[in-house]
Design a protein around this motif. Structure first.
Motif, PDB file in Angstrom:
ATOM      1  N   ALA A 188       0.811  -1.217   0.000  1.00 36.40           N
ATOM      2  CA  ALA A 188       0.000   0.000   0.000  1.00 36.40           C
ATOM      3  C   ALA A 188       0.846   1.269   0.000  1.00 36.40           C
TER       4      ALA A 188
ATOM      5  N   SER B  84       3.108   3.078  -4.062  1.00 35.10           N
ATOM      6  CA  SER B  84       2.721   3.937  -5.180  1.00 35.10           C
ATOM      7  C   SER B  84       1.389   4.596  -4.890  1.00 35.10           C
ATOM      8  N   ILE B  85       1.096   5.710  -5.594  1.00 33.85           N
ATOM      9  CA  ILE B  85      -0.210   6.362  -5.498  1.00 33.85           C
ATOM     10  C   ILE B  85      -0.780   6.678  -6.887  1.00 33.85           C
TER      11      ILE B  85
ATOM     12  N   ALA C 298      -4.391   5.544  -7.218  1.00 30.47           N
ATOM     13  CA  ALA C 298      -5.243   6.403  -6.388  1.00 30.47           C
ATOM     14  C   ALA C 298      -5.555   7.711  -7.100  1.00 30.47           C
TER      15      ALA C 298
ATOM     16  N   THR D  24      -0.353  -2.854  -3.690  1.00 29.55           N
ATOM     17  CA  THR D  24       0.000  -1.672  -4.460  1.00 29.55           C
ATOM     18  C   THR D  24      -1.162  -1.201  -5.326  1.00 29.55           C
TER      19      THR D  24
ATOM     20  N   GLN E 157      -4.802   1.164  -3.166  1.00 26.86           N
ATOM     21  CA  GLN E 157      -4.839   2.518  -3.701  1.00 26.86           C
ATOM     22  C   GLN E 157      -6.242   2.936  -4.136  1.00 26.86           C
TER      23      GLN E 157
ATOM     24  N   MET F 150      -7.761   4.382  -1.203  1.00 26.17           N
ATOM     25  CA  MET F 150      -7.134   5.683  -0.979  1.00 26.17           C
ATOM     26  C   MET F 150      -7.736   6.735  -1.919  1.00 26.17           C
TER      27      MET F 150
ATOM     28  N   ILE G 228      -3.425   6.644   3.535  1.00 27.69           N
ATOM     29  CA  ILE G 228      -2.612   5.525   3.060  1.00 27.69           C
ATOM     30  C   ILE G 228      -2.472   4.462   4.146  1.00 27.69           C
TER      31      ILE G 228
ATOM     32  N   SER H 180       0.167  -1.154 -12.432  1.00 26.94           N
ATOM     33  CA  SER H 180       0.195  -0.185 -11.334  1.00 26.94           C
ATOM     34  C   SER H 180       1.172   0.936 -11.637  1.00 26.94           C
TER      35      SER H 180
ATOM     36  N   SER I 273      -5.896   0.924 -13.645  1.00 31.91           N
ATOM     37  CA  SER I 273      -6.571   0.337 -12.493  1.00 31.91           C
ATOM     38  C   SER I 273      -7.251  -0.960 -12.898  1.00 31.91           C
TER      39      SER I 273
END
Length: 428
Positions: free
Chosen positions: A57, A60-61, A64, A194, A198, A201, A225, A274, A279
């Motif tokens: 988690a 990476s973002i 998200a 990962t 997200q 998030m 997060i 990712s 997604s």
């Protein structure tokens, strides 16, 4: 402002509940094949997966940001829309878990979000281009790519291992592949954290933007997060045993080389997506890899009846969750009482599904390799009892009497006029 603050708190909690259901719904993605081949014990597998989901988690973002600022237009979006979307996603997750189908938690979330947004502000609130390029196309491509990669990897693996000539070498090779399976299962768990953590998030960040707490385009705060990672890890640790059983032995019978090929292929696809911000569904990627690995072994068979039910669930996920999300949004538009009714429907529906699941509970003991139901041939062979060649002495008088009665019933009677000794059955 107090109403908005309370509603935001409700939405955040509901999002974490979705994240929790995502965890136990998708545990099978990483650990089903590892458990089915005996590489790891069920409880050990889910504990390992939970820890790596938590670590993943924080890696990476990008996904998200795709959700919080890509699929839905943030301007003018009401917080109630996020709540309605989560209701649709949670109920679909629980329903497919009840019947043991590995559907996509990601697509359930997207479907609920799109349906609620359209009900709230019309089709203009949805970024169609982003939906097509980062949701629909990966949904079609991911299982195909993962399946082909697993098929080729399985065939290559068996070709390389074709030099194994004796049982000792075969056992050593299988042990090596099981070790590889554990490593690849860890990679899938890391990728799942990962990618899927997200999504929660992103949805919480979107709710904070609609509530005026964050500005549009903001990254997820640290507390978002951390909470999303912990929620998905907890759900993973509890284990979605129903779906693990379907993925592990319901689609195809896997050997350690196949399990290693399937998980490595799926992890590669998930991590690459990712990194690119796609997604995609980890469930579809892993399911496609399992089917590809099943077809890659000579003599391997995919149970297409189970696969067909799974394909149907995939196709229904977006529209079904979208309809539930749209209906929930229709109620929330009516005011505070509508929000309360939707919350009660969510709690009541979740409780009803849980009670239904208790009629035929599935636990960790039902997914271990030795707990799989016997096939037709095995059952028939077990039903054939050979005649005794030398029974052991009975332990008690009652046992001796029962044994004598059984012998008398199974021997050929003596010819007429001959009195047989009741202590000794007649023989031919």
């Amino acid at each position: 402002m107090e109403h908005i603050t309370l509603l935001l708190a409700i939405v955040v909690v509901t999002a974490l509940v979705f994240d929790f259901t995502n965890g136990f719904h998708d545990t099978a993605n990483a650990m089903a094949t590892t458990i089915s081949t005996g590489a790891l014990k069920p409880k050990t597998a889910v504990a390992m997966s939970a820890a790596l989901n938590l670590v993943g988690a924080f890696l990476s973002i990008e996904v998200a940001k795709t959700i919080s600022g890509g699929i839905i237009n943030e301007n003018g979006l009401r917080t109630e829309v996020i709540f309605a979307a989560l209701v649709g996603a949670i109920l679909w997750n629980l329903l497919t878990w009840l019947v043991g189908l590995p559907s996509s938690s990601s697509h359930a979330l997207f479907g609920g979000l799109i349906g609620a947004a359209v009900m709230s502000a019309g089709w203009s609130s949805v970024n169609g281009g982003t939906v097509v390029t980062k949701v629909l196309l990966p949904a079609v491509a991911a299982p195909v790519v993962a399946g082909l990669a697993a098929l080729l990897a399985t065939r290559l693996t068996y070709r390389i291992g074709g030099k194994v000539r004796n049982d000792a070498q075969e056992k050593a090779t299988a042990k090596g592949y099981r070790a590889g399976q554990i490593a690849s299962a860890g990679l899938v768990s890391l990728a799942h954290g990962t990618n899927d953590a997200q999504k929660t998030m992103g949805i919480i960040t979107l709710a904070l933007v609609t509530g005026g707490v964050l500005s549009p385009g903001s990254n997820p705060p640290v507390w978002v997060i951390v909470s999303a990672g912990m929620a998905i890890a907890l759900g993973t640790y509890l284990g979605g045993w129903r779906i693990i059983r379907t993925m592990g032995s319901g689609l195809t019978e896997l050997k350690p080389p196949q399990g290693f090929a399937a998980q490595t292929s799926a992890a590669t696809v998930i991590l690459a997506s990712s990194h690119l911000g796609f997604s995609l569904s980890t469930t579809q990627s892993c399911s496609g890899a399992v089917m590809g690995a099943g077809l890659g072994r000579r003599g391997g068979v995919v149970r297409w009846s189970t696969a067909t039910r799974m394909f149907i669930a995939w196709g229904l996920t977006l529209p079904a969750a979208g309809l539930v999300g749209a209906g929930a949004e229709f109620l929330t538009k009516q005011g505070t009482w509508g929000v309360v009714v939707v919350a009660m429907l969510l709690i009541g529906g979740s409780a009803a599904i849980w009670l239904l699941s208790r009629r035929k509970p599935v636990g960790h003991g039902d997914v271990a390799p030795d707990a799989e139901p016997a096939g037709v041939i095995t059952t028939a062979m077990a039903a054939v009892t050979p005649p005794p060649t030398g029974a052991a002495a009975p332990a008690t008088t009652a046992d001796a009497t029962a044994a004598t009665d059984t012998d008398l019933k199974t021997t050929i009677p003596a010819p007429a006029g001959t009195v047989a000794d009741p202590a000794r059955p007649a023989t031919v």
